[in-house]
Design a protein around this motif. Structure first.
Motif, PDB file in Angstrom:
ATOM      1  N   LYS A 153      -6.037  19.903   5.044  1.00 42.31           N
ATOM      2  CA  LYS A 153      -6.646  18.935   5.946  1.00 42.31           C
ATOM      3  C   LYS A 153      -6.317  19.250   7.399  1.00 42.31           C
ATOM      4  O   LYS A 153      -7.210  19.275   8.269  1.00 42.31           O
ATOM      5  N   VAL A 154      -5.056  19.518   7.694  1.00 43.51           N
ATOM      6  CA  VAL A 154      -4.638  19.756   9.076  1.00 43.51           C
ATOM      7  C   VAL A 154      -5.171  21.091   9.579  1.00 43.51           C
ATOM      8  O   VAL A 154      -5.647  21.193  10.725  1.00 43.51           O
ATOM      9  N   LEU A 155      -5.111  22.127   8.751  1.00 42.97           N
ATOM     10  CA  LEU A 155      -5.646  23.415   9.175  1.00 42.97           C
ATOM     11  C   LEU A 155      -7.162  23.343   9.374  1.00 42.97           C
ATOM     12  O   LEU A 155      -7.702  23.973  10.291  1.00 42.97           O
ATOM     13  N   GLY A 156      -7.840  22.567   8.540  1.00 39.49           N
ATOM     14  CA  GLY A 156      -9.274  22.383   8.729  1.00 39.49           C
ATOM     15  C   GLY A 156      -9.590  21.710  10.050  1.00 39.49           C
ATOM     16  O   GLY A 156     -10.515  22.122  10.765  1.00 39.49           O
ATOM     17  N   TRP A 157      -8.813  20.684  10.392  1.00 43.22           N
ATOM     18  CA  TRP A 157      -9.013  20.020  11.689  1.00 43.22           C
ATOM     19  C   TRP A 157      -8.749  20.993  12.828  1.00 43.22           C
ATOM     20  O   TRP A 157      -9.496  21.040  13.818  1.00 43.22           O
ATOM     21  N   ALA A 158      -7.700  21.782  12.707  1.00 43.56           N
ATOM     22  CA  ALA A 158      -7.355  22.730  13.767  1.00 43.56           C
ATOM     23  C   ALA A 158      -8.463  23.763  13.945  1.00 43.56           C
ATOM     24  O   ALA A 158      -8.835  24.101  15.076  1.00 43.56           O
ATOM     25  N   ALA A 159      -8.988  24.265  12.845  1.00 44.25           N
ATOM     26  CA  ALA A 159     -10.060  25.258  12.935  1.00 44.25           C
ATOM     27  C   ALA A 159     -11.310  24.652  13.570  1.00 44.25           C
ATOM     28  O   ALA A 159     -11.968  25.284  14.405  1.00 44.25           O
ATOM     29  N   ASP A 160     -11.635  23.429  13.188  1.00 41.17           N
ATOM     30  CA  ASP A 160     -12.859  22.792  13.687  1.00 41.17           C
ATOM     31  C   ASP A 160     -12.742  22.357  15.149  1.00 41.17           C
ATOM     32  O   ASP A 160     -13.764  22.154  15.814  1.00 41.17           O
ATOM     33  N   ASN A 161     -11.507  22.205  15.632  1.00 39.88           N
ATOM     34  CA  ASN A 161     -11.298  21.706  16.996  1.00 39.88           C
ATOM     35  C   ASN A 161     -10.645  22.739  17.916  1.00 39.88           C
ATOM     36  O   ASN A 161     -10.209  22.388  19.015  1.00 39.88           O
ATOM     37  N   ASN A 162     -10.615  23.990  17.470  1.00 45.10           N
ATOM     38  CA  ASN A 162     -10.059  25.062  18.298  1.00 45.10           C
ATOM     39  C   ASN A 162      -8.655  24.705  18.782  1.00 45.10           C
ATOM     40  O   ASN A 162      -8.294  24.904  19.953  1.00 45.10           O
ATOM     41  N   ALA A 163      -7.843  24.168  17.871  1.00 44.01           N
ATOM     42  CA  ALA A 163      -6.510  23.686  18.217  1.00 44.01           C
ATOM     43  C   ALA A 163      -5.448  24.732  17.884  1.00 44.01           C
ATOM     44  O   ALA A 163      -5.526  25.406  16.838  1.00 44.01           O
ATOM     45  N   LEU A 164      -4.472  24.842  18.747  1.00 39.00           N
ATOM     46  CA  LEU A 164      -3.333  25.714  18.490  1.00 39.00           C
ATOM     47  C   LEU A 164      -2.443  25.060  17.433  1.00 39.00           C
ATOM     48  O   LEU A 164      -2.070  23.889  17.561  1.00 39.00           O
ATOM     49  N   VAL A 165      -2.111  25.807  16.379  1.00 39.01           N
ATOM     50  CA  VAL A 165      -1.238  25.304  15.314  1.00 39.01           C
ATOM     51  C   VAL A 165       0.180  25.774  15.615  1.00 39.01           C
ATOM     52  O   VAL A 165       0.440  26.980  15.726  1.00 39.01           O
ATOM     53  N   ILE A 166       1.106  24.817  15.741  1.00 42.39           N
ATOM     54  CA  ILE A 166       2.468  25.115  16.178  1.00 42.39           C
ATOM     55  C   ILE A 166       3.455  24.645  15.098  1.00 42.39           C
ATOM     56  O   ILE A 166       3.862  23.482  15.063  1.00 42.39           O
ATOM     57  N   PRO A 167       3.818  25.525  14.167  1.00 45.36           N
ATOM     58  CA  PRO A 167       4.814  25.172  13.162  1.00 45.36           C
ATOM     59  C   PRO A 167       6.226  25.157  13.757  1.00 45.36           C
ATOM     60  O   PRO A 167       6.460  25.608  14.880  1.00 45.36           O
ATOM     61  N   ALA A 168       7.160  24.664  12.961  1.00 47.35           N
ATOM     62  CA  ALA A 168       8.533  24.568  13.452  1.00 47.35           C
ATOM     63  C   ALA A 168       9.255  25.908  13.460  1.00 47.35           C
ATOM     64  O   ALA A 168      10.096  26.146  14.322  1.00 47.35           O
ATOM     65  N   HIS A 169       8.931  26.808  12.510  1.00 44.70           N
ATOM     66  CA  HIS A 169       9.843  27.915  12.242  1.00 44.70           C
ATOM     67  C   HIS A 169       9.264  29.306  12.445  1.00 44.70           C
ATOM     68  O   HIS A 169       9.909  30.283  12.053  1.00 44.70           O
ATOM     69  N   LEU A 170       8.087  29.426  13.014  1.00 45.32           N
ATOM     70  CA  LEU A 170       7.537  30.766  13.183  1.00 45.32           C
ATOM     71  C   LEU A 170       8.280  31.519  14.278  1.00 45.32           C
ATOM     72  O   LEU A 170       8.452  31.013  15.382  1.00 45.32           O
ATOM     73  N   GLY A 171       8.695  32.753  13.956  1.00 42.10           N
ATOM     74  CA  GLY A 171       9.150  33.662  14.973  1.00 42.10           C
ATOM     75  C   GLY A 171       7.921  34.263  15.638  1.00 42.10           C
ATOM     76  O   GLY A 171       6.897  33.598  15.803  1.00 42.10           O
ATOM     77  N   GLY A 172       8.003  35.516  15.990  1.00 42.08           N
ATOM     78  CA  GLY A 172       6.841  36.151  16.599  1.00 42.08           C
ATOM     79  C   GLY A 172       6.345  35.372  17.798  1.00 42.08           C
ATOM     80  O   GLY A 172       7.124  34.926  18.638  1.00 42.08           O
ATOM     81  N   HIS A 173       5.038  35.184  17.854  1.00 44.64           N
ATOM     82  CA  HIS A 173       4.437  34.456  18.972  1.00 44.64           C
ATOM     83  C   HIS A 173       4.464  32.942  18.773  1.00 44.64           C
ATOM     84  O   HIS A 173       3.928  32.205  19.605  1.00 44.64           O
TER      85      HIS A 173
END
Length: 304
Positions: free
Chosen positions: A257-277
């Motif tokens: 649900k959340v990833l679908g909203w992000a894709a449809d709204n061109n939203a940056l997805v910001i998890p808690a634990h990703l390294g990298g960028h």
């Protein structure tokens, strides 16, 4: 680069820890197909996977937001001096987190709001610090926003038996209860509006009270998803839970649900634990998702 601006909100990444978390992909993400890790070896390493040891790399970090004159922290990591008998990788740490926060221009007294997306060991640790022999709020002037469902679930007096077993032992007592007893908590349900740009919403599954923070400022959109994702593999395989999800079916549904909203709204997805960028934009790809582009944060592995 550790700071970006979305609309009128400034976002700064504040590091506590980055490195191995003593779990292989098949342990951390038992539902993920092995092929996605094999196929992803060229882009998962070194930021998300150590190719030599086959151990997952992860970041413990706080997202510092400045919005409408408010200083806001999203999740507070592991903390120092905490006794974690069933999570030894997080036990008795001595990190420079508060110094890193100061380098970002923030002292503990400056913080107005602390958001705990949920109440796992690695999201609430710096809620408190050890003052002599007492745990006291680290951010004395802040309101700590905690999901009531998680507060009730992790309160040992309520006798719940979590999937995590004893992995969260002592966390409520040393990192949650002292803040509540000091009168600094606001226990919210369903949704909570922080200001015109920021809103908290329940996103259960990983834990009963897991939440996401949505940023909508001008034409920019972002969503801070906590532990909805621990690895970018879960963008590609949204049905693959981590081994820590209390309600596996609920976690899969919420993630989609959340990833679908992000894709449809061109939203940056910001998890808690990703390294990298640290964060990414996604697009729909069949019944799954693909990474459209990464945020411009400098990867920890390149900072030395």
């Amino acid at each position: 680069m550790e700071q970006i601006e979305l609309g009128q909100v400034t976002i700064t990444r504040v590091r506590e820890y980055y490195g191995p978390v003593e779990m292989t992909p098949d342990t951390f993400f038992p539902e993920s197909p092995k092929t996605v890790w094999d196929d992803g070896s060229t882009w998962l390493t070194p930021h998300f996977l150590d190719s030599e040891t086959n151990i997952v790399n992860s970041a413990i970090q706080t997202w510092l937001l400045r919005s409408e004159g408010m200083t806001i922290l999203v999740d507070t990591g592991v903390g120092n001096h905490k006794e974690r008998p069933y999570a030894p990788v997080w036990s008795h740490l001595e990190t420079d987190f508060l110094a890193n926060l100061a380098r970002a221009g923030v002292e503990p007294e400056d913080v107005d709001v602390v958001i705990n997306t949920h109440l796992h060991v690695d999201h609430v640790g710096w809620n408190t610090y050890l003052d002599g022999r007492r745990w006291v709020p680290t951010f004395p002037n802040a309101t700590y926003l905690m999901p009531k469902d998680d507060f009730d679930f992790w309160n040992p007096e309520n006798g719940h038996k979590p999937l995590l077993g004893r992995g969260n032992q002592n966390v409520f007592e040393d990192s949650v209860a002292p803040v509540h007893e000091a009168g600094r908590t606001l226990l919210w349900e369903h949704s909570h509006r922080i200001n015109a740009d920021l809103r908290l919403d329940a996103a259960p599954g990983h834990t009963p009270g897991s939440s996401v923070l949505t940023l909508a400022s001008g034409s920019d959109r972002a969503v801070f998803v906590g532990d909805l994702l621990h690895s970018p593999v879960q963008f590609l395989e949204p049905d693959a839970n981590s081994c820590f999800c209390e309600d596996p079916a609920g976690a899969r549904a919420t993630r989609r649900k959340v990833l679908g909203w992000a894709a449809d709204n061109n939203a940056l997805v910001i998890p808690a634990h990703l390294g990298g960028h640290g964060a990414a934009e996604v697009v729909r790809e069949g019944g799954k998702f693909a990474i459209k582009g990464w945020a411009p944060f400098t990867p920890y592995a390149e900072q030395g």
